[in-house]
Design a protein around this motif. Structure first.
Motif, PDB file in Angstrom:
ATOM      1  N   SER A 133       0.828  -1.214   0.000  1.00 50.80           N
ATOM      2  CA  SER A 133       0.000   0.000   0.000  1.00 50.80           C
ATOM      3  C   SER A 133       0.857   1.256   0.000  1.00 50.80           C
ATOM      4  O   SER A 133       0.537   2.231  -0.688  1.00 50.80           O
ATOM      5  N   ARG A 134       1.940   1.249   0.772  1.00 51.07           N
ATOM      6  CA  ARG A 134       2.836   2.419   0.803  1.00 51.07           C
ATOM      7  C   ARG A 134       3.478   2.655  -0.566  1.00 51.07           C
ATOM      8  O   ARG A 134       3.580   3.798  -1.024  1.00 51.07           O
ATOM      9  N   LEU A 135       3.898   1.569  -1.213  1.00 52.54           N
ATOM     10  CA  LEU A 135       4.531   1.706  -2.526  1.00 52.54           C
ATOM     11  C   LEU A 135       3.542   2.229  -3.561  1.00 52.54           C
ATOM     12  O   LEU A 135       3.869   3.116  -4.358  1.00 52.54           O
ATOM     13  N   THR A 136       2.326   1.698  -3.531  1.00 59.16           N
ATOM     14  CA  THR A 136       1.297   2.168  -4.464  1.00 59.16           C
ATOM     15  C   THR A 136       0.939   3.619  -4.191  1.00 59.16           C
ATOM     16  O   THR A 136       0.811   4.428  -5.125  1.00 59.16           O
ATOM     17  N   ALA A 137       0.793   3.977  -2.917  1.00 62.02           N
ATOM     18  CA  ALA A 137       0.466   5.369  -2.570  1.00 62.02           C
ATOM     19  C   ALA A 137       1.580   6.315  -3.030  1.00 62.02           C
ATOM     20  O   ALA A 137       1.296   7.415  -3.536  1.00 62.02           O
ATOM     21  N   ALA A 138       2.826   5.897  -2.876  1.00 57.46           N
ATOM     22  CA  ALA A 138       3.949   6.734  -3.307  1.00 57.46           C
ATOM     23  C   ALA A 138       3.887   6.973  -4.818  1.00 57.46           C
ATOM     24  O   ALA A 138       4.134   8.092  -5.288  1.00 57.46           O
ATOM     25  N   GLN A 139       3.529   5.940  -5.566  1.00 57.54           N
ATOM     26  CA  GLN A 139       3.420   6.102  -7.016  1.00 57.54           C
ATOM     27  C   GLN A 139       2.281   7.053  -7.374  1.00 57.54           C
ATOM     28  O   GLN A 139       2.425   7.893  -8.266  1.00 57.54           O
ATOM     29  N   ALA A 161      14.381   2.986  -0.512  1.00 61.71           N
ATOM     30  CA  ALA A 161      14.640   3.121   0.926  1.00 61.71           C
ATOM     31  C   ALA A 161      13.476   2.639   1.798  1.00 61.71           C
ATOM     32  O   ALA A 161      13.636   2.557   3.020  1.00 61.71           O
ATOM     33  N   GLN A 162      12.328   2.320   1.202  1.00 64.59           N
ATOM     34  CA  GLN A 162      11.191   1.850   1.996  1.00 64.59           C
ATOM     35  C   GLN A 162      11.596   0.616   2.790  1.00 64.59           C
ATOM     36  O   GLN A 162      12.231  -0.307   2.259  1.00 64.59           O
ATOM     37  N   SER A 163      11.220   0.582   4.049  1.00 65.44           N
ATOM     38  CA  SER A 163      11.509  -0.577   4.885  1.00 65.44           C
ATOM     39  C   SER A 163      10.815  -1.797   4.303  1.00 65.44           C
ATOM     40  O   SER A 163       9.612  -1.776   4.063  1.00 65.44           O
ATOM     41  N   GLY A 164      11.574  -2.844   4.025  1.00 63.15           N
ATOM     42  CA  GLY A 164      11.026  -4.064   3.449  1.00 63.15           C
ATOM     43  C   GLY A 164      11.339  -4.234   1.978  1.00 63.15           C
ATOM     44  O   GLY A 164      11.188  -5.327   1.438  1.00 63.15           O
ATOM     45  N   VAL A 165      11.777  -3.167   1.300  1.00 66.18           N
ATOM     46  CA  VAL A 165      12.180  -3.285  -0.102  1.00 66.18           C
ATOM     47  C   VAL A 165      13.595  -3.855  -0.137  1.00 66.18           C
ATOM     48  O   VAL A 165      14.479  -3.403   0.575  1.00 66.18           O
ATOM     49  N   ARG A 166      13.763  -4.877  -0.971  1.00 67.40           N
ATOM     50  CA  ARG A 166      15.079  -5.517  -1.092  1.00 67.40           C
ATOM     51  C   ARG A 166      15.508  -5.506  -2.558  1.00 67.40           C
ATOM     52  O   ARG A 166      14.682  -5.445  -3.450  1.00 67.40           O
TER      53      ARG A 166
END
Length: 149
Positions: free
Chosen positions: A70-76, A118-123
């Protein structure tokens, strides 16, 4: 096209020829041009003389990680002006690969790409930025993005 001549130590020339063979270049000139382009564009990126760019951002993340998708989608969505498109691939039951194509002002694209990685959990994040110049042909409604030569 201008012709230049360079002199190299035997060891460097041999390593260069091996690089050419490994990468499948047809000749030394094309390999040398690619090396120069890479260094010129790297310099433009480091000195922020590149005003506009196109970029790809690729990363892997676990979609079970709390709120991350959800955070990644919201950022986009928050940066819809930079995001051209994205792809989402399911690697297994837990991990996803996303690749996002961006375009815009260099500093904004670079900062947004860095924030995604840099999002926590992105590898396994990777950013590839190519500086471009904007050209709008006369009597045209569209814009051309011209990569460096």
């Amino acid at each position: 096209m201008r012709r230049i001549t360079i002199s190299l130590d035997d060891s460097i020339a041999e390593q260069f020829d091996q690089l050419i063979e490994r990468r499948g270049y047809e000749n030394r000139s094309e390999a040398f041009r690619d090396l120069l382009r890479h260094h010129i564009e790297t310099e433009r990126k480091m000195t922020y003389t590149a005003l506009h760019c196109v970029a790809t951002v690729s990363y892997i993340y676990n979609h079970h990680e709390r709120g991350l998708a959800s955070r990644l989608t919201a950022a986009q969505h928050d940066h819809h002006d930079l995001c051209v498109t994205s792809t989402h691939v399911h690697l297994d039951h837990d991990n996803c690969l996303e690749t996002i194509i961006l375009r815009g002002k260099f500093k904004a694209v670079s900062a947004f790409a860095d924030s995604l990685i840099a999002q926590s959990g992105v590898r396994h994040g990777n950013i590839h930025i190519i500086p471009v110049q904007i050209d709008q042909p006369l009597r045209s409604r569209h814009v051309h993005l011209l990569p460096g030569t």
